[in-house]
Design an enzyme around this catalytic site. Sequence first.
Site, PDB file in Angstrom:
ATOM      1  N   ASP A  22      -2.812  -8.385   0.782  1.00 37.33           N
ATOM      2  CA  ASP A  22      -3.266  -6.852   0.892  1.00 37.33           C
ATOM      3  C   ASP A  22      -3.332  -6.493  -0.717  1.00 37.33           C
ATOM      4  O   ASP A  22      -2.606  -6.836  -1.615  1.00 37.33           O
ATOM      5  CB  ASP A  22      -2.068  -6.053   1.346  1.00 37.33           C
ATOM      6  N   ASP A 117      -9.053  -4.024   2.958  1.00 40.91           N
ATOM      7  CA  ASP A 117      -8.399  -4.661   1.978  1.00 40.91           C
ATOM      8  C   ASP A 117      -7.142  -5.763   2.331  1.00 40.91           C
ATOM      9  O   ASP A 117      -6.282  -5.961   1.653  1.00 40.91           O
ATOM     10  CB  ASP A 117      -7.734  -3.584   1.058  1.00 40.91           C
ATOM     11  N   GLU A 118      -6.990  -6.209   3.681  1.00 43.01           N
ATOM     12  CA  GLU A 118      -5.955  -6.942   3.929  1.00 43.01           C
ATOM     13  C   GLU A 118      -6.281  -7.943   5.255  1.00 43.01           C
ATOM     14  O   GLU A 118      -7.223  -7.819   5.962  1.00 43.01           O
ATOM     15  CB  GLU A 118      -5.120  -5.621   4.840  1.00 43.01           C
TER      16      GLU A 118
HETATM   17  P1  TTP Z   1      -3.373   0.296   2.183  1.00 43.72           P
HETATM   18  O1  TTP Z   1      -3.616  -1.072   1.968  1.00 43.72           O
HETATM   19  O2  TTP Z   1      -2.697   0.859   3.279  1.00 43.72           O
HETATM   20  O3  TTP Z   1      -3.216   1.154   0.827  1.00 43.72           O
HETATM   21  P2  TTP Z   1      -3.678   0.801  -0.740  1.00 43.72           P
HETATM   22  O4  TTP Z   1      -4.343  -0.584  -0.745  1.00 43.72           O
HETATM   23  O5  TTP Z   1      -4.393   2.012  -1.204  1.00 43.72           O
HETATM   24  O6  TTP Z   1      -2.176   0.853  -1.160  1.00 43.72           O
HETATM   25  P3  TTP Z   1      -1.109  -0.185  -1.183  1.00 43.72           P
HETATM   26  O7  TTP Z   1      -1.090  -0.922  -2.785  1.00 43.72           O
HETATM   27  O8  TTP Z   1       0.208   0.231  -0.809  1.00 43.72           O
HETATM   28  O9  TTP Z   1      -1.452  -1.538  -0.352  1.00 43.72           O
HETATM   29  O10 TTP Z   1      -4.852   0.929   2.534  1.00 43.72           O
HETATM   30  C1  TTP Z   1      -6.091   0.355   2.051  1.00 43.72           C
HETATM   31  C2  TTP Z   1      -7.393   1.327   1.751  1.00 43.72           C
HETATM   32  O11 TTP Z   1      -7.492   2.096   2.910  1.00 43.72           O
HETATM   33  C3  TTP Z   1      -6.769   2.475   0.722  1.00 43.72           C
HETATM   34  O12 TTP Z   1      -7.091   2.087  -0.538  1.00 43.72           O
HETATM   35  C4  TTP Z   1      -7.421   3.587   1.227  1.00 43.72           C
HETATM   36  C5  TTP Z   1      -7.485   3.306   2.586  1.00 43.72           C
HETATM   37  N1  TTP Z   1      -6.960   4.422   3.411  1.00 43.72           N
HETATM   38  C6  TTP Z   1      -7.079   5.645   3.825  1.00 43.72           C
HETATM   39  O13 TTP Z   1      -8.301   5.797   3.810  1.00 43.72           O
HETATM   40  N2  TTP Z   1      -6.657   6.305   4.422  1.00 43.72           N
HETATM   41  C7  TTP Z   1      -5.329   6.113   4.634  1.00 43.72           C
HETATM   42  O14 TTP Z   1      -4.392   6.812   5.213  1.00 43.72           O
HETATM   43  C8  TTP Z   1      -4.816   4.742   4.301  1.00 43.72           C
HETATM   44  C9  TTP Z   1      -3.218   4.418   4.418  1.00 43.72           C
HETATM   45  C10 TTP Z   1      -5.453   3.997   3.580  1.00 43.72           C
HETATM   46 MG    MG Z   2      -3.738  -2.092   0.168  1.00 41.74          MG
END
Ligand code: TTP
Ligand code: MG
Length: 490
Positions: A22, A117-118
């Site tokens: 991720d 992103d995962e």
């Molecule tokens: P995530 O992987 O949940 O969050 P992140 O990568 O920003 O942070 P982390 O380091 O905790 O993993 O989500 C990936 C992307 O998806 C995030 O950058 C933006 C988008 N997203 C939204 O648009 N709305 C949301 O509510 C969430 C959780 C994510």
């Molecule tokens: Mg992320």
Amino acid sequence: MNLVRVPLAPVLRARATVAHLDADAFFASVEQHQRPSLRGRPVLVGGVGPRSVVATASYEARRFGARSAMPMELARRLCPSSTVVVVPRFAAYAAYSARIMAALREVTDLVEPVSIDEAYADLGAAAGQDMDLEELALGIRERARELSGLSVSIGLGRSKLVAKLASEDAKPGGVRVVDPDDEDDFLLALPVRALAGVGPVSAARLDELGVSTVADLRRQPLDTLLMVAGEAGGTNLYRIARGWDDRPVTTVRERKSAGAEHTFDTDLHGRAAISRELDRVVDSALARLERHAVAARTVVVKVRLSSFTTLTRSVTLPRPTSDEGALRAAAHRALELAEVTEPVRLLGTSFHALSEHAQLMLPLDDEAEHPGAGTAAPSPGPVPAGQDLAATGPAAPDPGGPDPALPGAAGPVRVVAADVAPGLDVETAAHGRGWVVRVGDDGRVAVRFETARTGPGYQRWVDPETEDLVLVAPLGPDGEPVLPSEADET
Ligand code: TTP
Ligand code: MG
């Protein structure tokens, strides 16, 4: 009476060969990668309207309490005035995403992307009997950084459940391997809220029962869990509490585009030849589209000139169609938009914004079309960027399809003040490429001129009335403009 069977323990892997990767603060990290002045600063990515929400916050902004899905107004209030707010640029994120996924695919074909992103990956075959799993994961993390410039976290476990929890634990930027022998120590200490599938309602009910950790959860008889979370939810909790998860990593993916391209032995000269060859490439692309029995809404044409410059132009139809004539005509229009004046080495056509069901194709109305390339009149073109961003809520982002809010790779679009939102990519003849920091009340636009390659840049007010300011396609991780066809392949 409804009898619920007590779940049986599944057969689980002997080693922690399921990986969950991720990216860290994904959208915000892409912004910081491309815009050096944002590195180390609080960045909020999301809508800029009065009721919009935060898509993500950079780690610097999280220190002040900003979070995904929070109202933007609130996040702005929590963060210092040096905080930068930008609208999301999905085309850029999709290009970075593809690079991150590529780092996994170099190690195994068994990659299952679950969001932009995962992804899960099955490292079973890649990790030979005596390979050190942590080293393998560290290698993937390094490779992801090399290919994308971004920081990712990786968790390894013997199940998807544990791998995901491990990557969460490894954030930001870490690698965490939870070996089967350590699994109980890892799981039992976690708060139940950390488990996917325990929503706030179940969490509150469990809390009333004095259940706050996974260890507490494991002590609950099945009956109690059924009472708290219903039949499916209760059995699921019973399994999760024991780390019982034998879901395989699967690679079945939805098709996002269909296309074909051809490099010619000798360069094509003249409109007639180019047009004739385009028809042949369109035939191949249509054959592929047909094989998947889908309709398309956007047609992208790619042209590589003898000078190796690559142009892409897209035409978006009012609705999806599988009508060959309409798709072919759209491809020819896209070719015209490319205004080719040099010999051509390569032609490609791809269909995007695919859907299962073609809707009845009404007679083409030029006014209703959305050419993806620079025509002087912006209306009734795409929705102005940054105005429909309430849709960037908690829902998973949709990386698919050319981004209607951006010019794509379709070439410059002259800036009209209403189209500009903070974060969008622009260019001026005098200063080169930059991004919109702010739009002034007088219609002037504050632009910072920088890219990943330039180092932090300077900011200047540009008056679109008197200066040549155009919207341009975002850049990908390698500093090249993102082509819609590339962005679509994630
Ligand atoms: P995530 O992987 O949940 O969050 P992140 O990568 O920003 O942070 P982390 O380091 O905790 O993993 O989500 C990936 C992307 O998806 C995030 O950058 C933006 C988008 N997203 C939204 O648009 N709305 C949301 O509510 C969430 C959780 C994510
Ligand atoms: Mg992320």
